[in-house]
Design a protein around this motif. Structure first.
Motif, PDB file in Angstrom:
ATOM      1  N   ASP A 144      -0.259  67.741  56.139  1.00 20.17           N
ATOM      2  CA  ASP A 144      -0.959  69.295  55.771  1.00 20.17           C
ATOM      3  C   ASP A 144      -2.205  69.460  56.992  1.00 20.17           C
ATOM      4  N   THR A 184       6.915  65.958  52.998  1.00 27.06           N
ATOM      5  CA  THR A 184       6.709  66.937  52.218  1.00 27.06           C
ATOM      6  C   THR A 184       5.627  67.617  53.012  1.00 27.06           C
ATOM      7  N   SER A 185       5.790  68.899  53.585  1.00 30.56           N
ATOM      8  CA  SER A 185       4.779  69.752  54.304  1.00 30.56           C
ATOM      9  C   SER A 185       4.992  71.245  54.317  1.00 30.56           C
ATOM     10  N   GLU A 186       4.221  71.759  54.958  1.00 28.57           N
ATOM     11  CA  GLU A 186       4.515  73.371  55.097  1.00 28.57           C
ATOM     12  C   GLU A 186       5.679  73.528  56.075  1.00 28.57           C
ATOM     13  N   ALA A 187       6.122  74.673  56.112  1.00 32.86           N
ATOM     14  CA  ALA A 187       7.408  74.693  57.109  1.00 32.86           C
ATOM     15  C   ALA A 187       6.991  75.359  58.442  1.00 32.86           C
ATOM     16  N   HIS A 188       5.730  74.750  58.989  1.00 31.26           N
ATOM     17  CA  HIS A 188       5.412  74.964  60.321  1.00 31.26           C
ATOM     18  C   HIS A 188       6.241  74.151  61.169  1.00 31.26           C
ATOM     19  N   ARG A 223      10.016  71.066  52.015  1.00 29.55           N
ATOM     20  CA  ARG A 223       8.944  72.145  52.187  1.00 29.55           C
ATOM     21  C   ARG A 223       8.027  71.810  50.868  1.00 29.55           C
ATOM     22  N   CYS A 224       6.863  71.953  51.074  1.00 30.36           N
ATOM     23  CA  CYS A 224       5.758  71.776  50.071  1.00 30.36           C
ATOM     24  C   CYS A 224       5.966  72.863  49.015  1.00 30.36           C
ATOM     25  N   THR A 249       3.741  74.130  46.733  1.00 28.77           N
ATOM     26  CA  THR A 249       2.595  75.170  46.866  1.00 28.77           C
ATOM     27  C   THR A 249       2.954  76.069  47.862  1.00 28.77           C
ATOM     28  N   HIS A 250       3.175  75.621  48.932  1.00 26.72           N
ATOM     29  CA  HIS A 250       3.377  76.451  50.312  1.00 26.72           C
ATOM     30  C   HIS A 250       4.481  77.391  50.150  1.00 26.72           C
ATOM     31  N   TYR A 251       5.620  76.692  49.496  1.00 28.33           N
ATOM     32  CA  TYR A 251       6.573  77.466  49.421  1.00 28.33           C
ATOM     33  C   TYR A 251       6.756  78.655  48.446  1.00 28.33           C
ATOM     34  N   ASN A 285       4.589  81.342  50.185  1.00 28.46           N
ATOM     35  CA  ASN A 285       5.641  82.338  50.863  1.00 28.46           C
ATOM     36  C   ASN A 285       6.402  83.178  50.097  1.00 28.46           C
TER      37      ASN A 285
END
Length: 183
Positions: A18, A82-86, A104-105, A107-109, A112
């Protein structure tokens, strides 16, 4: 020394990546700096900060350099990131960690998903989404995800479409043994 150390406590089966944008003073002015961070689960099952690097932009080039540095220092055995979808981040993972799955993380998902969900529906959509992760096995995870889609399809078609598109990104964890889902 910490940021350039060998990563020899691996293999690091699971990695989370992240970035955080921070304001810093440079030459008498305030500028944004992107602090990129990777945390891995080492061979002993403990979380370990693998790397921290700053960049002037959170772009594909910055992430690619960051992951190249991690692999050069010994990052091996990664099976899931695991990460954001950047887009640049996901591409850097694919370029430097061949064979690793990406997810996809959560929390970020969720953030979104809530961005396209009417505010009045947030509580029940969040509850249903979290119920997917609380299932006892992979088959139940996928079945609960299908129930979530069915529940929102008529009332919130945009939410259903968003969920359906993100299915593989959100459920990648279910391909691993249950014992490691929380790692």
């Amino acid at each position: 020394a910490f940021r350039t150390r060998r990563l020899d406590a691996g293999p690091y089966t699971f990695v989370a990546a992240d970035a955080l944008v921070m304001k810093v003073r440079e030459d008498g002015r305030v500028a944004n700096v992107h602090a990129m961070l990777a945390v891995g689960v080492n061979a002993d099952g403990h979380r370990e900060i693998l790397g921290l690097q700053t960049s002037s932009a959170e772009d594909g080039a910055g992430w690619l350099g960051f992951f190249r540095d991690l692999t050069a220092r010994g990052l091996t055995g990664v099976r899931l990131v695991t990460s954001e979808a950047h887009a640049g981040l996901v591409a850097a993972i694919g370029a430097t960690l061949p064979g690793a799955s990406w997810q996809r993380c959560r929390t970020h998902y969720a953030a979104n998903l809530m961005a396209i969900t009417p505010k009045t529906s947030w509580p029940w959509v969040k509850t249903l989404l979290h119920s997917v992760y609380d299932q006892p096995d992979a088959d139940s995870v996928h079945a609960q995800f299908d129930r979530l889609l069915d529940a929102v399809e008529q009332k919130l078609p945009k939410v259903a479409a968003h969920l359906d598109t993100a299915r593989a990104d959100v459920l990648a964890f279910s391909a691993f043994p249950k014992e490691v889902w929380r790692q």
